[in-house]
Write an enzyme that holds these catalytic residues in place. Structure first.
Site, PDB file in Angstrom:
ATOM      1  N   GLU A 118      17.376  33.806  35.085  1.00 56.36           N
ATOM      2  CA  GLU A 118      18.049  33.516  36.313  1.00 56.36           C
ATOM      3  C   GLU A 118      19.159  32.226  36.091  1.00 56.36           C
ATOM      4  O   GLU A 118      19.078  31.251  36.461  1.00 56.36           O
ATOM      5  CB  GLU A 118      17.200  32.781  37.541  1.00 56.36           C
ATOM      6  N   PRO A 119      20.215  32.874  35.372  1.00 53.49           N
ATOM      7  CA  PRO A 119      21.268  31.562  34.947  1.00 53.49           C
ATOM      8  C   PRO A 119      22.114  31.543  36.201  1.00 53.49           C
ATOM      9  O   PRO A 119      22.399  32.420  36.813  1.00 53.49           O
ATOM     10  CB  PRO A 119      22.049  32.354  33.823  1.00 53.49           C
ATOM     11  N   GLY A 120      22.258  30.335  36.347  1.00 53.72           N
ATOM     12  CA  GLY A 120      23.542  29.985  37.496  1.00 53.72           C
ATOM     13  C   GLY A 120      24.474  29.203  36.899  1.00 53.72           C
ATOM     14  O   GLY A 120      25.724  29.873  36.874  1.00 53.72           O
ATOM     15  N   CYS A 161      33.230   5.234  50.727  1.00 55.22           N
ATOM     16  CA  CYS A 161      33.068   3.831  51.003  1.00 55.22           C
ATOM     17  C   CYS A 161      31.921   3.494  50.199  1.00 55.22           C
ATOM     18  O   CYS A 161      30.759   3.090  50.678  1.00 55.22           O
ATOM     19  CB  CYS A 161      32.938   3.430  52.444  1.00 55.22           C
TER      20      CYS A 161
HETATM   21  N1  LLP Z   1      15.719  29.496  38.678  1.00 55.67           N
HETATM   22  C1  LLP Z   1      15.193  28.508  39.401  1.00 55.67           C
HETATM   23  C2  LLP Z   1      13.745  28.766  40.001  1.00 55.67           C
HETATM   24  C3  LLP Z   1      15.748  27.346  39.557  1.00 55.67           C
HETATM   25  O1  LLP Z   1      15.215  26.571  40.249  1.00 55.67           O
HETATM   26  C4  LLP Z   1      17.163  27.111  39.293  1.00 55.67           C
HETATM   27  C5  LLP Z   1      17.871  25.720  39.572  1.00 55.67           C
HETATM   28  C6  LLP Z   1      17.875  28.134  38.368  1.00 55.67           C
HETATM   29  C7  LLP Z   1      17.110  29.496  38.173  1.00 55.67           C
HETATM   30  C8  LLP Z   1      19.364  27.871  37.989  1.00 55.67           C
HETATM   31  O2  LLP Z   1      19.367  26.989  37.031  1.00 55.67           O
HETATM   32  P1  LLP Z   1      20.656  26.670  36.265  1.00 55.67           P
HETATM   33  O3  LLP Z   1      20.703  28.110  35.234  1.00 55.67           O
HETATM   34  O4  LLP Z   1      21.682  26.760  37.072  1.00 55.67           O
HETATM   35  O5  LLP Z   1      20.489  25.536  35.485  1.00 55.67           O
HETATM   36  N2  LLP Z   1      21.566  20.550  41.149  1.00 55.67           N
HETATM   37  C9  LLP Z   1      21.279  20.153  39.833  1.00 55.67           C
HETATM   38  C10 LLP Z   1      20.529  21.514  39.196  1.00 55.67           C
HETATM   39  C11 LLP Z   1      19.421  21.967  39.809  1.00 55.67           C
HETATM   40  C12 LLP Z   1      18.882  23.282  39.510  1.00 55.67           C
HETATM   41  C13 LLP Z   1      17.853  23.737  40.383  1.00 55.67           C
HETATM   42  N3  LLP Z   1      17.210  25.027  40.165  1.00 55.67           N
HETATM   43  C14 LLP Z   1      22.599  20.016  38.891  1.00 55.67           C
HETATM   44  O6  LLP Z   1      23.649  19.883  39.449  1.00 55.67           O
HETATM   45  O7  LLP Z   1      22.499  19.954  37.765  1.00 55.67           O
END
Ligand code: LLP
Length: 463
Positions: free
Chosen positions: A320-322, A391
């Site tokens: 699950e890459p985001g 602010c």
């Molecule tokens: N799968 C699950 C179950 C997750 O909780 C997450 C991210 C992902 C996949 C995707 O993770 P990625 O590949 O994008 O790292 N707001 C934080 C990141 C929080 C991630 C939450 N879950 C930041 O700005 O670094």
């Protein structure tokens, strides 16, 4: 977070106690391809362009601050994940990093699936035509309405996060006359090397069900006994912005061990495992991210090996890459406003956005790069802190960086690698208007999320 330890540099070393910077780059006009989207380049006239359009034109047409997203880059990163994992695996893009209907369509066209974690994300995905069976629904506290909508729309899987949810989802599915495909999210007990707020596999946090004390095995036992559920696999997500594959390997090993114990106890071989997202990207030139094919190879090898050893059929893997897909594809374009040199310290460069469009620096102490993009400059490097217009003194966009000393109000500067968790975590603090996301591709620019207006603010304020 992704920061390497930076020795204090030669300039102003005595005052940089809380800063993290290296010496100024040899060429301030250079754009490191590691941190900038693929089509970003500095033209002969010194102006930077993306997708064939220069930033001066973009700023004129769309205003600042704004996020500009390189569509070709997004598609190519999505495709390289897809290709790296092949047909025996699935790639679920994590919509929390950034989700819009255009993005959903790109993902669909590139053959990716989608992970959503709220009713809002689910609605966005469905409304842009993502087939429900290619959607995974996540969350540690899904509401009854969210579960009902997910089950009714036929999502491919719901990832169960607690004992209560096992019963809740089974009950809702049964009352709708359905059998819902589910995975069970486990915490494998790995300490991921990342910021505490985004590490998720250690036991003392809100996600998942612990493997260690037999809780996860008990969750499988209970879920298998419920008619409303079809248990298809185990899910693990160890955290975010991770560079070291070791944590994923330990997670894979422990998840396979659970599959083996489920087989031994119930005679059932669960057909799927999901190893989550979390792969790090380069925010600065110091970061060295892994490529999708290296990640796929490492994960496939470990799962295959462990399954062979346990005499299990190799399950279908998903990830699950985001951030790794969308993060590097966008930059935020700002106009420089007030410039305040603090003698013997550093120069504060204020831009027309700030913590409302990028909270990551304040929240995680995240590091970013920055460049002057509306022109080239041969001026000396100047140590700057790029701050917003909110602010709050913690309203920092880039903690320490170098920009040319001839920087002037009206110049455009850009912060790369803001595609993930910037627009999606943007706020209206100080009644800021959240910036638009503009997709740029092959000489064309198109707003995919428009800028908020004051009318938008007043529409919600009905008092
Ligand atoms: N799968 C699950 C179950 C997750 O909780 C997450 C991210 C992902 C996949 C995707 O993770 P990625 O590949 O994008 O790292 N707001 C934080 C990141 C929080 C991630 C939450 N879950 C930041 O700005 O670094």
């Amino acid at each position: 977070m992704s920061r390497s330890a930076h020795p204090a540099g030669p300039r102003h070393a005595d005052v940089l106690t809380e800063g993290h910077y290296t010496a100024p780059p040899a060429d301030l006009n250079a754009l490191d391809p590691k941190v900038w989207a693929h089509t970003v380049t500095r033209n002969e006239d010194g102006v930077v362009s993306v997708g064939g359009i220069d930033v001066a034109t973009l700023a004129e047409e769309f205003g600042t601050p704004a996020y500009f997203m390189d569509e070709a880059d997004f598609r190519s990163r999505a495709r390289s994940w897809r290709t790296a994992f092949g047909h025996d695996a699935d790639v679920f893009y994590a919509g929390k990093a950034f989700l819009s209907r255009a993005v959903v369509r790109w993902l669909h066209e590139e053959g990716l699936n989608l992970d959503v974690c709220s009713g809002g994300e689910l609605t966005t995905a469905l409304s842009a035509g993502m087939p429900a069976d290619r959607i995974a629904f996540h969350g540690n506290n899904k509401s009854t309405e969210e579960i009902t909508k997910a089950v009714e729309s036929g999502v491919g899987r719901i990832v169960l996060d607690s004992f209560q949810e096992i019963v809740r989802v089974a009950h809702i599915a049964q009352s709708l006359g359905k059998r819902q495909r589910v995975q069970i999210r486990v915490t494998v007990g790995v300490e991921a090397h990342t910021h505490e707020f985004i590490a998720t596999a250690h036991e003392d946090q809100k996600f998942g069900i612990a493997l260690a004390d037999g809780q996860a095995a008990e969750a499988v036992r209970r879920a298998l006994a419920l008619d409303g559920l079809e248990v298809v696999g185990i899910h693990s997500h160890i955290g975010s912005q991770i560079f070291d594959m070791a944590g994923f390997e330990v997670a894979a090993r422990r998840v396979v061990a659970l599959l083996a114990s489920v087989r031994d106890e119930h005679g059932v071989e669960l057909p799927e495992i999901d190893l989550g997202g979390g792969l790090g990207i380069a925010y600065t030139s110091e970061d060295d991210p892994r490529e999708p094919h290296e990640i796929a190879k490492a994960l496939n090898e470990i799962v295959t090996r462990e399954c062979e050893a346990a005499k299990l059929r190799t399950p279908r893997i998903s990830v699950e890459p985001g951030r790794a897909i969308v993060g590097p594809t966008a930059f935020t374009l700002y106009e420089v406003g007030t410039i305040k040199p603090l003698d013997g310290l550093r120069t504060y460069v204020s831009v027309d956005g700030g913590m409302s469009d990028n909270i990551r620096t304040a929240l995680y102490d995240a590091e970013y790069s920055v460049a002057l993009v509306s022109r080239a400059s041969d001026a000396e490097p100047m140590l700057v802190r790029v701050v917003g217009k909110h602010c709050e003194s913690g309203d920092i966009v880039v903690r320490d960086a170098f920009l040319p000393a001839d920087l002037a109000p009206g110049d455009l500067i850009a912060v790369p690698a803001t595609g993930a968790y910037c627009r999606s975590m943007a706020s209206n603090y100080n009644h800021a208007l959240r910036p638009p996301v503009v997709a740029v591709n092959d000489g064309e620019a198109r707003v995919i999320v428009r800028r908020e207006t004051e009318e938008d603010l007043l529409r919600l304020d009905i008092g």
